[in-house]
Scaffold this active site. Structure first.
Site, short mmCIF file in Angstrom:
data_model
loop_
_atom_site.label_atom_id
_atom_site.label_comp_id
_atom_site.label_asym_id
_atom_site.label_seq_id
_atom_site.Cartn_x
_atom_site.Cartn_y
_atom_site.Cartn_z
N GLY A 69 0.82 -1.21 0.00
CA GLY A 69 0.00 0.00 0.00
C GLY A 69 0.86 1.26 0.00
O GLY A 69 0.53 2.26 -0.64
N THR A 70 1.96 1.20 0.71
CA THR A 70 2.86 2.35 0.78
C THR A 70 3.33 2.76 -0.61
O THR A 70 3.33 3.95 -0.97
CB THR A 70 4.08 1.99 1.66
OG1 THR A 70 3.60 1.70 2.98
CG2 THR A 70 5.09 3.12 1.73
N ASN A 149 -6.90 4.61 9.91
CA ASN A 149 -6.39 3.35 10.47
C ASN A 149 -6.34 3.33 11.98
O ASN A 149 -6.30 2.28 12.59
CB ASN A 149 -5.00 3.02 9.89
CG ASN A 149 -4.05 4.19 9.94
OD1 ASN A 149 -4.40 5.29 9.52
ND2 ASN A 149 -2.86 3.97 10.45
N GLN A 179 -7.57 0.75 4.62
CA GLN A 179 -8.41 0.27 5.73
C GLN A 179 -9.88 0.21 5.36
O GLN A 179 -10.70 -0.29 6.14
CB GLN A 179 -8.22 1.16 6.97
CG GLN A 179 -6.82 1.15 7.54
CD GLN A 179 -6.45 -0.16 8.21
OE1 GLN A 179 -7.28 -1.01 8.51
NE2 GLN A 179 -5.16 -0.36 8.44
N SER A 199 -4.29 -2.72 -0.05
CA SER A 199 -3.17 -3.58 0.36
C SER A 199 -3.74 -4.92 0.83
O SER A 199 -4.74 -4.96 1.55
CB SER A 199 -2.42 -2.90 1.51
OG SER A 199 -1.39 -3.74 1.98
N HIS A 201 -2.56 -7.34 2.86
CA HIS A 201 -2.39 -7.96 4.18
C HIS A 201 -3.34 -7.43 5.24
O HIS A 201 -3.33 -7.88 6.38
CB HIS A 201 -0.92 -7.87 4.65
CG HIS A 201 -0.44 -6.53 5.10
ND1 HIS A 201 -0.24 -6.24 6.43
CD2 HIS A 201 -0.11 -5.42 4.42
CE1 HIS A 201 0.21 -4.99 6.53
NE2 HIS A 201 0.31 -4.48 5.33
N THR A 238 9.32 -8.14 -12.38
CA THR A 238 8.61 -9.41 -12.53
C THR A 238 7.48 -9.49 -11.51
O THR A 238 7.67 -9.19 -10.33
CB THR A 238 9.58 -10.59 -12.35
OG1 THR A 238 10.61 -10.44 -13.33
CG2 THR A 238 8.89 -11.93 -12.53
N CYS A 324 2.91 1.24 12.73
CA CYS A 324 4.03 1.93 12.08
C CYS A 324 4.68 2.95 13.00
O CYS A 324 5.67 3.55 12.64
CB CYS A 324 3.55 2.64 10.83
SG CYS A 324 2.69 1.56 9.72
N1 PLP Z 1 -2.40 3.22 4.43
C1 PLP Z 1 -3.04 2.85 5.55
C2 PLP Z 1 -4.27 3.59 5.96
C3 PLP Z 1 -2.56 1.79 6.32
O1 PLP Z 1 -3.21 1.44 7.44
C4 PLP Z 1 -1.38 1.13 5.90
C5 PLP Z 1 -0.79 0.05 6.73
O2 PLP Z 1 -0.78 0.11 7.93
C6 PLP Z 1 -0.76 1.55 4.72
C7 PLP Z 1 -1.30 2.60 4.02
C8 PLP Z 1 0.49 0.90 4.23
O3 PLP Z 1 0.21 -0.35 3.64
P1 PLP Z 1 1.40 -1.41 3.48
O4 PLP Z 1 1.65 -1.97 4.83
O5 PLP Z 1 0.85 -2.43 2.52
O6 PLP Z 1 2.54 -0.68 2.93
#
Ligand code: PLP
Length: 378
Positions: A69-70, A149, A179, A199, A201, A238, A324
């Protein structure tokens, strides 16, 4: 173990791990290879893309896999600014975005952009009017998350999209829906966004795979990675075939009975709010009507890191703000401008389809014991 941190990451169901194992060991071809093993993998990747795109109500060709997601958040911010580089150098975002968006905006500031960081109300809400009032004729991008989040607050993305279309149609709109995906209505079309991040996970998929939706108003999007031309030439590298397989399988599982799954999660959240409210000095922070999987509370006067450690030593996983930011005060909670005793006692409980009322009972009892046996801060 009692796991109450599904907003940080989720367990992978066996069916997801099996789908990944098959790709890792048997169907391991490179989708760019021109013999049957590779061609078959290419076909499968496109099928999995359709599954994930279907859950977002967009075309498969509008969805690009990323490493997380980042990465998708970083790409959205830079690609939007690139498209609108001749129109203006102003970005509107919120002070409660994930750092993946905030740090991308800070990087744009270093490139000469001006960024408006909107402060939330004390209940965590951000209003459409507030966003639109900040938009100027030179606003290249509005980036506002769908679900926060740490608090579970849902932001009015479709209203913002409609308002933007009226006020400044060239401004592009990104939403970080990491989220929100499969937790609240999340149709890219209905939301009216130009970019949308997800994302795997957070929804029972593996770590290390995300995706970015890029809508039709983004012409010739700026490629993120140059190289072999994968992901329609926009994100070379890839394909992470096993992760993509796991992502699609996780989405399929969550879509088996979506209303029931979400209803159950919301019931667990409401039960947790009720059980925890009975603990002296405990304050519920999440506003009513938020996402079904997040409940933010404060044990007012008791430092959150001590709570996390104490509960952790009993096998109960909760977080102090987002994963995080371990060890540092959360920028989301700081933005609420709560009294210090409240903000320093914040913990987040987050739920998945597997969470039971018995899990909540055990957590409530451990919190109550913490309150009764540990010294509060002075
Ligand atoms: N954006 C939000 C709102 C999130 O909660 C998170 C992960 O905690 C991310 C982005 C980042 O996703 P990823 O862990 O897949 O990089």
């Amino acid at each position: 173990m009692i796991y109450l941190d599904h907003a940080a990451t989720t367990p992978v169901p066996r069916a997801v791990a099996d789908a990944m194992y098959e790709v890792l060991t048997e169907q391991f071809g490179n989708p760019s290879s021109q013999y049957p093993l590779g061609l078959e993998m290419k076909r499968r990747v496109e099928t999995w893309r359709k599954t994930v795109a279907g859950a977002l109500d967009c075309e498969a060709g509008q969805l690009f896999f990323t490493s997380c997601g980042t990465e998708a958040d970083n790409w959205a911010v830079t690609a939007a600014c690139w498209q609108n580089r001749h129109m203006g150098k102003h970005i509107v975002t919120t002070a409660v975005e994930h750092s993946a968006v905030l740090e991308s905006c800070r990087w744009m500031e270093r490139q000469g952009y001006e960024v408006t960081y909107l402060a939330p109300a004390q209940d965590g809400s951000i209003s459409t009017e507030q966003v639109l009032a900040a938009v100027r004729s030179d606003t290249a991008l509005v980036s506002c998350m769908l679900v926060n989040n740490e608090l579970g607050s849902i932001y009015p993305i479709s209203e913002i999209a409609r308002g933007l279309a009226a006020k400044n149609p060239k401004t592009l709109l990104h939403t970080d829906a990491v989220q929100g995906f499969l937790k609240v209505p999340c149709s890219a079309k209905a939301l009216g966004v130009d970019f949308l991040t997800i994302s795997a996970h957070k929804v029972g998929g593996p770590k290390g795979i995300g995706a970015l939706y890029i809508g039709p108003r983004v012409r010739n999007p700026k490629p993120l990675l140059a190289g072999g031309g994968q992901e329609s030439g926009l994100r070379s590298g890839t394909e992470a075939t096993a992760q993509i397989a796991g992502f699609a399988k996780a989405v399929e599982l969550r879509l088996e009975n979506p209303e029931e799954t979400l209803r159950q999660m919301a019931a667990v959240r409401d039960y947790a709010a009720e059980r925890l409210s009975a603990i002296p000095d405990l304050k519920i922070l999440s506003a009513p009507g938020g996402a079904p999987h997040v409940l933010s509370v404060s044990l007012v006067g008791w430092p959150s890191q001590n709570i996390v450690n104490d509960l952790g030593s009993q096998g109960i996983c909760v977080s102090a703000g987002s994963a995080c930011h371990q060890g540092k005060p959360s920028h989301v909670i700081a933005a609420l401008k709560l009294p210090k005793k409240v903000s320093s006692g914040v913990i987040r409980l987050s739920f998945g389809p597997e969470t039971t009322r018995a899990d909540i009972d055990a957590c409530a009892e451990a919190l109550r014991r913490h309150h009764d046996t540990r010294m509060p801060m002075l």
